[in-house]
Write an enzyme that holds these catalytic residues in place. Sequence first.
Site, PDB file in Angstrom:
ATOM      1  N   SER A   1      16.127 -14.078 -30.198  1.00  0.00           N
ATOM      2  CA  SER A   1      16.585 -15.459 -30.393  1.00  0.00           C
ATOM      3  C   SER A   1      16.625 -16.283 -29.116  1.00  0.00           C
ATOM      4  O   SER A   1      16.965 -17.477 -29.166  1.00  0.00           O
ATOM      5  CB  SER A   1      17.981 -15.465 -31.035  1.00  0.00           C
ATOM      6  OG  SER A   1      17.888 -15.109 -32.397  1.00  0.00           O
TER       7      SER A   1
ATOM      8  N   LYS B   1      14.843 -19.577 -29.397  1.00  0.00           N
ATOM      9  CA  LYS B   1      15.418 -20.838 -29.877  1.00  0.00           C
ATOM     10  C   LYS B   1      15.676 -21.821 -28.736  1.00  0.00           C
ATOM     11  O   LYS B   1      15.850 -23.020 -28.991  1.00  0.00           O
ATOM     12  CB  LYS B   1      16.712 -20.568 -30.645  1.00  0.00           C
ATOM     13  CG  LYS B   1      16.488 -19.794 -31.956  1.00  0.00           C
ATOM     14  CD  LYS B   1      17.782 -19.629 -32.727  1.00  0.00           C
ATOM     15  CE  LYS B   1      17.549 -18.894 -34.047  1.00  0.00           C
ATOM     16  NZ  LYS B   1      17.358 -17.446 -33.848  1.00  0.00           N
TER      17      LYS B   1
ATOM     18  N   SER C   1      22.839 -19.537 -33.795  1.00  0.00           N
ATOM     19  CA  SER C   1      21.533 -18.886 -33.709  1.00  0.00           C
ATOM     20  C   SER C   1      20.933 -18.700 -35.104  1.00  0.00           C
ATOM     21  O   SER C   1      20.338 -17.660 -35.424  1.00  0.00           O
ATOM     22  CB  SER C   1      21.640 -17.531 -32.987  1.00  0.00           C
ATOM     23  OG  SER C   1      20.358 -17.070 -32.602  1.00  0.00           O
TER      24      SER C   1
END
Length: 476
Positions: free
Chosen positions: A24, A27, A84
């Site tokens: 993640s 992101k 997230s």
Amino acid sequence: MVIDARTGEVLHSRNADTRLHPASLTKMMTLYIAFEAVRLGEITLDTQVRISRNAAAEPPSRLGLQAGSTIRLRYLIRAAAVRSANDAATAIGEAISGSEAAFARRMNRTAEALGMTRTTFRNAHGLTEDGHLSTARDMTTMGRRLFFDYPQYYNLFSRRTADAGIATVRNTNRRFLDAYRGADGIKTGYTRAAGYNLVASAERGNVRIIATVFGGRSTASRNERIMELLDMGFARAPANATIRRPELPSYGPGDGRAGHTIRPNGLVTSSLRPLPRPLPVAEPEEIPEVSPDLIAAVEDAVEDALAEPPQQDLSEIPIPEPRPEEIDDAGTEAMAEAEVLETETEIEQGSDDSLLASVTPVQRPEIVAYDSTEIELAVIDPDPEPPVQEIVTRASSSGSRLYGVSLGRYPSRFAAEQLLLRTALAELGTFDEALRNVVQRTGGFEAQFAGMGQEQAERACARLMSRNITCTTYGP
């Protein structure tokens, strides 16, 4: 990987160029492009994004978006940064580029422009996919560019919770944020293939350090390692350094971003208040002619007013008696005693009754009393004292102005000042009399509107919160 965020200088690295699964941490690039798209006018924070089946079907971590529903872009950004959320990240990419595949191509072009030479993206969320790889060096660069290129959004990464429209989300990085002094971001990442990843940033005094860890065995061990690296960075970084702000990336003419009208960056170059509408020019009125009879009547009235008044016989006017002079009690008694003595002397010198009969006693003058107030008003002080000047300040004329509104703490004074300026411009009627103030505190720079009354501060904060702007009031 450890760097001095002010200069970009590498303070420590080990296997920093090994290509690994970023999870993640991906992101960060998704959010960077979202901020860029807003800046370039491609989309707004209040754009209603329709959720596709593809986005709604993403596995956890999720916001819980339903296919066919709509939600503002600002809520998707909060969910991706704080929670997230994978479904929110995919929805952001599709809203900006039309499809997740097209958005991944834009991510790669942006990575190349930022100098992230060993990174390849395949999706917007970071779930494991063939060829979706990055390095500790490139992700450290990504974290630094988020801080410098879009400081107005950086506070998202330090929020423990956030309103994501359909739910309140909690920060996946809150344990580290609460455990390390000066920590204010940035992004966690985890998949089975990647392990526990983290790009972290902290500021103490004038020093900001960014560190990156890939492949931790657990959240606790990852956080422990990242704190060791940050401690190393603060120990090695100089107390003062010249900040080297990176330039915004430039893209080729074939890029989809070229040719967009760039919105204002927040600097005021002209008055935002509308100019007053010009008043209509009235045509001159025609003056009617005056009749000769009216003119003659006016002339007769003027002659009568200027004529001399008839003479009056002054002998017929009664002359008022003179007002007796003011005599105090002591003077009256003295005069009375003198008259008695004079009379007694005359009586002693006379020998017959005719003399006594001829003596006429002098009438004792009447004591005239005056109102004390009138006498005091008649006295003129030869040396009057100058009047006391009263200094009236803005606070004294409108009640206590010891209250204010705090918009939270931000990683730099520049970011706090920018937020205050944008908020003041957006709420001219609310903060037109307030003072913009930035106070350096532990953990960042607090943006404040000061010099307000209690009710004024409460109304202003309530108005900001109705626009989903976090704020608190403070007072004495």
